[in-house]
Motif scaffolding. Structure first.
Motif, PDB file in Angstrom:
ATOM      1  N   SER A  22       0.926  -1.267   0.026  1.00 39.92           N
ATOM      2  CA  SER A  22       0.054   0.169   0.081  1.00 39.92           C
ATOM      3  C   SER A  22       0.785   1.287   0.090  1.00 39.92           C
ATOM      4  O   SER A  22       0.538   2.322   0.731  1.00 39.92           O
ATOM      5  CB  SER A  22      -1.020  -0.073   1.146  1.00 39.92           C
ATOM      6  OG  SER A  22      -1.660  -1.027   1.235  1.00 39.92           O
ATOM      7  N   ALA A 279      -8.432   7.646   3.501  1.00 42.06           N
ATOM      8  CA  ALA A 279      -9.341   7.182   3.767  1.00 42.06           C
ATOM      9  C   ALA A 279     -10.070   6.421   2.804  1.00 42.06           C
ATOM     10  O   ALA A 279     -10.794   5.424   2.945  1.00 42.06           O
ATOM     11  CB  ALA A 279     -10.500   8.336   4.310  1.00 42.06           C
ATOM     12  N   GLN A 282      -8.131   3.166   2.817  1.00 45.29           N
ATOM     13  CA  GLN A 282      -8.566   2.561   4.110  1.00 45.29           C
ATOM     14  C   GLN A 282      -9.846   1.736   3.538  1.00 45.29           C
ATOM     15  O   GLN A 282     -10.059   0.207   3.997  1.00 45.29           O
ATOM     16  CB  GLN A 282      -8.898   3.304   5.252  1.00 45.29           C
ATOM     17  CG  GLN A 282      -7.532   3.941   5.889  1.00 45.29           C
ATOM     18  CD  GLN A 282      -7.764   4.930   6.811  1.00 45.29           C
ATOM     19  OE1 GLN A 282      -8.860   5.557   6.866  1.00 45.29           O
ATOM     20  NE2 GLN A 282      -6.787   5.157   7.738  1.00 45.29           N
ATOM     21  N   ASP A 283     -10.886   2.481   3.230  1.00 48.76           N
ATOM     22  CA  ASP A 283     -12.252   1.563   2.603  1.00 48.76           C
ATOM     23  C   ASP A 283     -11.809   0.493   1.667  1.00 48.76           C
ATOM     24  O   ASP A 283     -12.498  -0.533   1.961  1.00 48.76           O
ATOM     25  CB  ASP A 283     -13.133   2.566   2.287  1.00 48.76           C
ATOM     26  CG  ASP A 283     -13.729   3.590   3.031  1.00 48.76           C
ATOM     27  OD1 ASP A 283     -13.438   3.354   4.332  1.00 48.76           O
ATOM     28  OD2 ASP A 283     -13.984   4.606   2.674  1.00 48.76           O
ATOM     29  N   SER A 286     -10.243  -2.464   3.523  1.00 52.25           N
ATOM     30  CA  SER A 286     -11.409  -3.268   4.543  1.00 52.25           C
ATOM     31  C   SER A 286     -12.334  -4.037   3.376  1.00 52.25           C
ATOM     32  O   SER A 286     -12.324  -5.235   4.028  1.00 52.25           O
ATOM     33  CB  SER A 286     -12.110  -2.239   5.053  1.00 52.25           C
ATOM     34  OG  SER A 286     -11.311  -1.366   6.041  1.00 52.25           O
ATOM     35  N   LYS A 292      -8.624  -4.507  10.753  1.00 54.34           N
ATOM     36  CA  LYS A 292      -8.508  -2.849  11.116  1.00 54.34           C
ATOM     37  C   LYS A 292      -6.900  -2.845  11.433  1.00 54.34           C
ATOM     38  O   LYS A 292      -6.613  -1.592  10.986  1.00 54.34           O
ATOM     39  CB  LYS A 292      -9.259  -2.773  12.511  1.00 54.34           C
ATOM     40  CG  LYS A 292      -9.286  -1.161  13.019  1.00 54.34           C
ATOM     41  CD  LYS A 292      -9.818  -0.960  14.200  1.00 54.34           C
ATOM     42  CE  LYS A 292      -9.979   0.216  14.674  1.00 54.34           C
ATOM     43  NZ  LYS A 292     -10.689   0.485  15.797  1.00 54.34           N
ATOM     44  N   VAL A 295      -4.864  -2.456   8.344  1.00 54.54           N
ATOM     45  CA  VAL A 295      -5.471  -1.081   7.357  1.00 54.54           C
ATOM     46  C   VAL A 295      -4.633  -0.144   8.235  1.00 54.54           C
ATOM     47  O   VAL A 295      -4.197   0.800   7.414  1.00 54.54           O
ATOM     48  CB  VAL A 295      -6.791  -0.913   7.431  1.00 54.54           C
ATOM     49  CG1 VAL A 295      -7.322   0.466   6.794  1.00 54.54           C
ATOM     50  CG2 VAL A 295      -7.345  -2.210   6.705  1.00 54.54           C
ATOM     51  N   GLU A 296      -4.535   0.209   9.210  1.00 51.59           N
ATOM     52  CA  GLU A 296      -4.131   1.279  10.184  1.00 51.59           C
ATOM     53  C   GLU A 296      -2.470   1.198  10.106  1.00 51.59           C
ATOM     54  O   GLU A 296      -1.830   2.303   9.641  1.00 51.59           O
ATOM     55  CB  GLU A 296      -4.317   1.108  11.636  1.00 51.59           C
ATOM     56  CG  GLU A 296      -5.721   1.375  11.878  1.00 51.59           C
ATOM     57  CD  GLU A 296      -6.095   1.393  13.430  1.00 51.59           C
ATOM     58  OE1 GLU A 296      -5.123   0.827  14.181  1.00 51.59           O
ATOM     59  OE2 GLU A 296      -7.043   1.789  13.644  1.00 51.59           O
ATOM     60  N   THR A 299      -1.640   2.328   6.287  1.00 53.29           N
ATOM     61  CA  THR A 299      -2.079   3.788   5.758  1.00 53.29           C
ATOM     62  C   THR A 299      -1.690   4.715   6.931  1.00 53.29           C
ATOM     63  O   THR A 299      -1.825   5.954   6.779  1.00 53.29           O
ATOM     64  CB  THR A 299      -3.557   3.758   5.976  1.00 53.29           C
ATOM     65  OG1 THR A 299      -4.186   3.595   6.952  1.00 53.29           O
ATOM     66  CG2 THR A 299      -4.359   2.988   4.580  1.00 53.29           C
TER      67      THR A 299
END
Length: 334
Positions: A22, A279, A282-283, A286, A292, A295-296, A299
């Protein structure tokens, strides 16, 4: 460096020379210095954002020769600059396993030094001793074909001569990962053929190579995998024939558009790069099943990574206080 680089040492799991998750890169564009100063205190504005990369993920195995394709401004050079540690990514993680050599026009050369002095400087930076450099110097100079120009300042070189010098220095350092960024598109055909032969030697030695070129025939000849980056996104990454055929079709369709249609299409894609947000990434992650925590981690902004909040803010407060004191004293004397 702000770039997150972790060397993989665990031999119990599959080894990758390069593993990216990412990866994003945001550039803040300002019309003038006053806008840049304003953003420091008021925060960044949407118009100043440009996301050159928007969530690239890939794994590259030992011996892979990866061609990177995409139209001008797609993000190819930005990715290579992140891989080589020239600039940090904005978010995402990058794992490398080995030394990197970059062959690009003007890459890492000091224009005020001569070619010979640049060779010594680059070799010293790679940890070589002066004795080792003296032994390697004749071979590097001979390969570069610069002759008497080797003792002239690099600022007087043509692009082709600088590419020759850079290629000769990097390839004689024997890197584990070689990045070739359009460097073979300049200079005479004789040297280009010699450089391509050197790349074939690296391929035979199972070196990992990233090869950027607008010449699809070269990409098809030398690579086994191709990464297609377009407007900062990964369009595809896979077997050479599959991806090059897809990219060639895209370019043909783009060229078949009228000037107005093409300008509108490109403008829309660039606009998407301006309004992109983490954001959104992140979506997307997910929806693709990432938990979670993952993802955190992917990003998280890399700025000031490694600094504890309280010492950092304390240092900034002291810095601004000193700046204010200097200004105050200046005004008193004025």
């Amino acid at each position: 460096t702000l770039t997150t680089i972790r060397i993989i040492m665990d031999n119990t799991k599959k080894q990758y020379m390069v593993s990216a998750r990412s990866i994003t890169k945001n550039f803040q564009l300002y019309a003038n210095q006053s806008e840049k100063l304003k953003s420091t205190f008021l925060g960044n504005t949407a118009d100043a954002n440009f996301w050159a990369l928007r969530g690239l993920s890939f794994d590259v195995e030992p011996g892979d020769v990866v061609g990177i394709v995409g139209t001008n401004g797609s993000g190819k050079s930005t990715l290579l600059n992140i891989l080589s540690g020239v600039i940090p990514q904005t978010s995402g993680t990058l794992e490398l396993n080995g030394s990197i050599g970059v062959v690009a026009i003007n890459e890492g050369l000091n224009w005020d030094l001569t070619g010979r002095e640049n060779i010594r400087l680059k070799q010293l930076m790679m940890g070589k001793t002066n004795k080792e450099i003296d032994e390697a110097m004749p071979d590097i100079i001979e390969f570069s074909e610069l002759g008497e120009f080797i003792d002239q300042p690099v600022k007087d070189y043509s692009n082709g001569m600088r590419a020759k010098l850079g290629f000769s220095i990097v390839t004689h350092n024997d890197p584990d990962i070689l990045i070739v960024d359009e460097a073979l598109s300049v200079g005479d055909s004789n040297f280009s053929n010699k450089a391509l032969s050197k790349i074939r030697e690296f391929i035979a030695e199972k070196k990992t190579i990233f090869f950027v070129s607008h010449d699809l025939e070269q990409v098809r000849e030398f690579t086994n995998k191709v990464m297609w980056i377009q407007y900062g996104e990964m369009r595809d990454f896979g077997p050479m024939k599959q991806v090059t055929d897809e990219y060639e079709t895209f370019v043909k369709d783009l060229n078949a558009m009228s000037d107005e249609e093409r300008d509108t299409f490109v403008s829309d894609q660039k606009h998407n790069q301006q309004i992109f947000t983490l954001a959104q990434l992140q979506d997307k992650l997910s929806l693709n099943g990432h938990n979670k925590e993952d993802v955190e981690a992917r990003t998280a902004i890399r700025s000031f990574q490694g600094f504890k909040a309280i010492p950092l803010y304390t240092a900034l407060t002291v810095l601004f206080g000193l700046m204010a004191l200097v200004v105050y004293n200046y005004l008193l004397k004025g």
